[in-house]
Design a protein around this motif. Structure first.
Motif, PDB file in Angstrom:
ATOM      1  N   ALA A  59     -21.359 -39.629 -20.795  1.00  0.00           N
ATOM      2  CA  ALA A  59     -21.547 -38.795 -19.464  1.00  0.00           C
ATOM      3  C   ALA A  59     -20.304 -39.060 -18.802  1.00  0.00           C
ATOM      4  N   SER A  60     -19.984 -38.270 -17.853  1.00  0.00           N
ATOM      5  CA  SER A  60     -18.717 -38.440 -16.981  1.00  0.00           C
ATOM      6  C   SER A  60     -19.055 -37.862 -15.668  1.00  0.00           C
ATOM      7  N   VAL A  61     -18.935 -38.721 -14.776  1.00  0.00           N
ATOM      8  CA  VAL A  61     -19.317 -38.090 -13.355  1.00  0.00           C
ATOM      9  C   VAL A  61     -18.068 -38.455 -12.430  1.00  0.00           C
ATOM     10  N   ILE A  62     -17.621 -37.627 -11.666  1.00  0.00           N
ATOM     11  CA  ILE A  62     -16.683 -37.606 -10.810  1.00  0.00           C
ATOM     12  C   ILE A  62     -17.294 -37.058  -9.544  1.00  0.00           C
ATOM     13  N   ALA A  63     -16.813 -38.039  -8.419  1.00  0.00           N
ATOM     14  CA  ALA A  63     -17.271 -37.747  -7.088  1.00  0.00           C
ATOM     15  C   ALA A  63     -16.116 -37.514  -6.368  1.00  0.00           C
ATOM     16  N   ALA A  64     -15.874 -36.518  -5.477  1.00  0.00           N
ATOM     17  CA  ALA A  64     -14.575 -36.120  -4.930  1.00  0.00           C
ATOM     18  C   ALA A  64     -14.977 -35.860  -3.306  1.00  0.00           C
ATOM     19  N   GLN A  65     -13.788 -36.122  -2.659  1.00  0.00           N
ATOM     20  CA  GLN A  65     -14.147 -35.962  -1.234  1.00  0.00           C
ATOM     21  C   GLN A  65     -12.772 -35.530  -0.509  1.00  0.00           C
ATOM     22  N   SER A  66     -12.884 -34.374   0.130  1.00  0.00           N
ATOM     23  CA  SER A  66     -11.684 -33.732   0.759  1.00  0.00           C
ATOM     24  C   SER A  66     -11.607 -33.558   2.348  1.00  0.00           C
ATOM     25  N   PHE A  67     -11.014 -33.484   2.917  1.00  0.00           N
ATOM     26  CA  PHE A  67     -10.696 -33.176   4.424  1.00  0.00           C
ATOM     27  C   PHE A  67      -9.306 -32.547   4.493  1.00  0.00           C
ATOM     28  N   LEU A  90     -16.763 -43.660  -2.748  1.00  0.00           N
ATOM     29  CA  LEU A  90     -16.885 -42.713  -3.777  1.00  0.00           C
ATOM     30  C   LEU A  90     -17.510 -43.473  -5.019  1.00  0.00           C
ATOM     31  N   GLU A  91     -17.013 -44.673  -5.147  1.00  0.00           N
ATOM     32  CA  GLU A  91     -17.100 -45.290  -6.326  1.00  0.00           C
ATOM     33  C   GLU A  91     -18.588 -45.583  -6.517  1.00  0.00           C
ATOM     34  N   PRO A  92     -19.567 -45.948  -5.812  1.00  0.00           N
ATOM     35  CA  PRO A  92     -20.897 -46.233  -6.031  1.00  0.00           C
ATOM     36  C   PRO A  92     -21.554 -45.048  -6.367  1.00  0.00           C
ATOM     37  N   ILE A  93     -21.025 -43.739  -5.943  1.00  0.00           N
ATOM     38  CA  ILE A  93     -21.761 -42.687  -5.991  1.00  0.00           C
ATOM     39  C   ILE A  93     -21.473 -42.188  -7.493  1.00  0.00           C
ATOM     40  N   ALA A  94     -20.479 -42.233  -7.983  1.00  0.00           N
ATOM     41  CA  ALA A  94     -20.144 -41.755  -9.583  1.00  0.00           C
ATOM     42  C   ALA A  94     -20.805 -42.674 -10.237  1.00  0.00           C
ATOM     43  N   SER A  95     -20.946 -44.343 -10.094  1.00  0.00           N
ATOM     44  CA  SER A  95     -21.596 -45.203 -10.782  1.00  0.00           C
ATOM     45  C   SER A  95     -22.958 -44.970 -10.893  1.00  0.00           C
ATOM     46  N   GLU A  96     -23.534 -44.782  -9.640  1.00  0.00           N
ATOM     47  CA  GLU A  96     -25.086 -44.798  -9.634  1.00  0.00           C
ATOM     48  C   GLU A  96     -25.543 -43.187 -10.348  1.00  0.00           C
ATOM     49  N   VAL A  97     -24.934 -42.145 -10.282  1.00  0.00           N
ATOM     50  CA  VAL A  97     -25.382 -40.989 -10.833  1.00  0.00           C
ATOM     51  C   VAL A  97     -25.328 -40.985 -12.440  1.00  0.00           C
ATOM     52  N   LEU A  98     -24.073 -41.757 -12.955  1.00  0.00           N
ATOM     53  CA  LEU A  98     -23.781 -42.192 -14.155  1.00  0.00           C
ATOM     54  C   LEU A  98     -25.055 -42.951 -14.829  1.00  0.00           C
ATOM     55  N   GLY A  99     -25.222 -44.176 -13.948  1.00  0.00           N
ATOM     56  CA  GLY A  99     -26.364 -44.807 -14.537  1.00  0.00           C
ATOM     57  C   GLY A  99     -27.730 -44.026 -14.355  1.00  0.00           C
ATOM     58  N   GLU A 100     -28.059 -43.022 -13.761  1.00  0.00           N
ATOM     59  CA  GLU A 100     -29.146 -42.376 -13.693  1.00  0.00           C
ATOM     60  C   GLU A 100     -29.461 -41.451 -14.987  1.00  0.00           C
ATOM     61  N   LEU A 101     -28.135 -41.022 -15.287  1.00  0.00           N
ATOM     62  CA  LEU A 101     -27.994 -40.077 -16.387  1.00  0.00           C
ATOM     63  C   LEU A 101     -28.330 -40.819 -17.662  1.00  0.00           C
ATOM     64  N   VAL A 102     -27.610 -41.928 -17.660  1.00  0.00           N
ATOM     65  CA  VAL A 102     -27.979 -42.678 -19.035  1.00  0.00           C
ATOM     66  C   VAL A 102     -29.478 -43.361 -19.110  1.00  0.00           C
ATOM     67  N   LYS A 103     -29.914 -43.478 -18.045  1.00  0.00           N
ATOM     68  CA  LYS A 103     -31.430 -43.953 -17.895  1.00  0.00           C
ATOM     69  C   LYS A 103     -32.205 -43.076 -18.286  1.00  0.00           C
ATOM     70  N   LEU A 104     -31.880 -41.754 -18.132  1.00  0.00           N
ATOM     71  CA  LEU A 104     -32.663 -40.510 -18.439  1.00  0.00           C
ATOM     72  C   LEU A 104     -32.528 -40.090 -19.697  1.00  0.00           C
ATOM     73  N   GLY A 105     -31.419 -40.666 -20.597  1.00  0.00           N
ATOM     74  CA  GLY A 105     -31.359 -40.588 -22.052  1.00  0.00           C
ATOM     75  C   GLY A 105     -30.005 -39.890 -22.361  1.00  0.00           C
ATOM     76  N   ARG A 146      -9.841 -37.737  -2.072  1.00  0.00           N
ATOM     77  CA  ARG A 146     -10.104 -38.918  -2.828  1.00  0.00           C
ATOM     78  C   ARG A 146     -11.070 -38.578  -3.993  1.00  0.00           C
ATOM     79  N   ILE A 147     -10.941 -39.354  -5.112  1.00  0.00           N
ATOM     80  CA  ILE A 147     -11.593 -38.925  -6.107  1.00  0.00           C
ATOM     81  C   ILE A 147     -11.926 -40.440  -6.927  1.00  0.00           C
ATOM     82  N   SER A 148     -13.233 -40.376  -7.453  1.00  0.00           N
ATOM     83  CA  SER A 148     -13.682 -41.336  -8.319  1.00  0.00           C
ATOM     84  C   SER A 148     -14.340 -41.088  -9.679  1.00  0.00           C
ATOM     85  N   ILE A 149     -14.108 -41.521 -10.733  1.00  0.00           N
ATOM     86  CA  ILE A 149     -14.678 -41.222 -12.156  1.00  0.00           C
ATOM     87  C   ILE A 149     -15.288 -42.471 -12.537  1.00  0.00           C
ATOM     88  N   ALA A 150     -16.491 -42.443 -13.133  1.00  0.00           N
ATOM     89  CA  ALA A 150     -17.267 -43.222 -14.039  1.00  0.00           C
ATOM     90  C   ALA A 150     -17.700 -42.407 -15.532  1.00  0.00           C
TER      91      ALA A 150
END
Length: 443
Positions: free
Chosen positions: A22-30, A3-18, A152-156
């Motif tokens: 930003a806060s990005v949370i990627a969460a996985q549940s089973f 999950l960590e790369p997902i949160a970081s990549e979406v955060l990076g994309e948001l910043v690149k777009l202006g 499991r949950i990750s934040i960036a």
């Protein structure tokens, strides 16, 4: 899934777009669930889910969104559409920058790999034991659900936060029937070695047996003993009313009451991000701030509202680690214990009821706290300090602020309560509440 790369990549994309914030949370549940009815397993199912939540701010314009598609292309498109939508919004007068780290995060042991790796057949074996225990204790039929969850949950965030957390929980919700009488049992835990579903099954069966013989009652004003299940249902609404968002929106009975008496001096209510056995454990909130213990009510005095950075700015306060981007909220509530046993509380009642379960709590007025709720399953009539017989068809119609000031006894015994009627986990005792209005729910 990492999950960590997902949160970081979406955060990076948001910043690149202006995005400036930003806060990005990627969460996985089973989740694995086994349902049972008429003493037989009826349904088993497993659900895996991934969700990405994102908050972005651009020129004081704010937006939130979520997606359940974690593919790289889908996440890029999600970020692009979020920023494009943000640009057409009006600037917010409520904008506050996200808090900047680093923060010191709490630790916990509310993760059990045995729950996460729960193999097929394990829950089914538990359910067989639960059914057997209910029948052995005198029940005729039983129904319910046993659920094991791992998350499991990750934040960036643009505040420099990169953090992850994980937790597990196992939950039993069960009803046992004898004729048309019924009893209810709950059990929840974050670890298998502290999960005790058989005690819940036995208690539900005992309630059902005692509920067979019903007697008369009349509408009126009574003293009520609320079981932990019922007490938790009401206390969760106190926690919700402490949200600064609810206060600001005028949908709280705690508006303008900080440092005032809002309950009897027996009551202390605390919210925990992390606590032993708390099934909604989180070490960080949705802004990346470390969660903490917040004393909401201290011996009857309201001490604080729950804040995120945005409400904290408007209230000239500090965040309490309770974000929700829009609405700050409690994580896991705890009512401090009292000194009574349930039997001692019954002896204190001249005329009243013991309520073991309730459904359908609805507020007629959130600002005044006027509400009603329906006792369900076993409810017992008490006269001169003794339980006389079971009753049915009650409706509790009262004011929650009035009841908070009318608590006359709190039990030593407490239980964690979490099920569909109590969505904020609450460590709740038995409560003795004086002079409650009780009406007929049926003709």
């Amino acid at each position: 899934m990492d999950l960590e790369p997902i949160a970081s990549e979406v955060l990076g994309e948001l910043v690149k777009l202006g995005a400036e914030d930003a806060s990005v949370i990627a969460a996985q549940s089973f989740e694995r669930m086994v349902r049972f009815s008429n003493n037989t397993i009826s349904v088993t199912k497993s659900i895996k889910d991934v969700v990405v939540f994102a908050y972005a701010a651009l020129n004081k314009r704010r937006i939130m969104g979520s997606t359940s598609n974690p593919s790289q292309n889908a996440l890029k498109e999600f970020a692009r559409r979020l920023i494009e939508s943000c640009k057409i919004l009006d600037a917010s007068t409520e904008y506050a920058p996200l808090p900047k780290g680093p923060f010191t995060y709490p630790t916990h042991t509310n993760y059990d790999p045995k729950i996460e790796s729960c193999e097929e057949g394990v829950l089914e074996e538990y359910v067989k034991q639960i059914i057997d225990q209910a029948i052995k204790a005198g029940g005729e039929r039983t129904a319910g659900a046993l659920t094991a969850e791992a998350s499991r949950i990750s934040i960036a965030t643009t505040g420099g936060i990169r953090q992850s957390d994980r937790s597990t929980r196992i939950l039993l919700n069960q009803r046992v029937f004898v004729g048309d009488a019924s009893g209810h049992g709950l059990a929840c835990s974050t670890r298998l070695n502290t999960f005790n579903p058989l005690a819940a099954a036995e208690e539900a069966a005992e309630y059902a047996k005692k509920a067979v013989n019903r007697g008369p009652w009349s509408e009126g004003v009574y003293d009520l003993i609320l079981s932990p299940t019922v007490a938790a249902d009401l206390i969760q609404h106190v926690g919700e009313a402490a949200s600064a968002f609810a206060v600001e929106s005028g949908i709280s009975f705690l508006v303008g009451r900080v440092n005032e008496e809002v309950a009897c001096d027996l009551l202390t209510l605390v919210d925990h991000g992390v606590a032993d056995g708390a099934v909604n454990t989180r070490i960080f909130d949705d802004e990346g701030v470390a969660t903490r213990d917040n004393v909401i009510i201290e011996r009857g005095i309201l001490r604080t509202y729950l804040h995120n950075s945005s409400t904290a700015k408007r209230f000239n306060a500090s965040t309490t680690g309770s974000a929700g981007i829009i609405d700050p909220h409690p994580w896991n509530l705890e009512v401090y214990p009292g000194r009574y046993s349930p039997d001692e509380m019954i002896k204190e009642v001249k005329e009243g009821f013991l309520i073991t379960n309730n459904w359908y709590t609805r507020f007629q007025n959130l600002r005044t706290g006027d509400y009603s709720t329906l006792p369900r399953d076993a409810t017992f009539y008490i006269k001169d300090g003794e339980v006389k017989y079971c009753v049915a068809g009650l409706r509790i119609s009262d004011s929650l602020p009035r009841q908070l000031k009318s608590i006359s006894a709190i039990s030593k015994e407490r239980r964690w309560i979490y099920w569909w009627e109590v969505t904020t986990p609450t460590l709740a005792p038995y409560l003795l509440v004086k002079q409650v209005n009780v009406t007929k729910a049926v003709g």
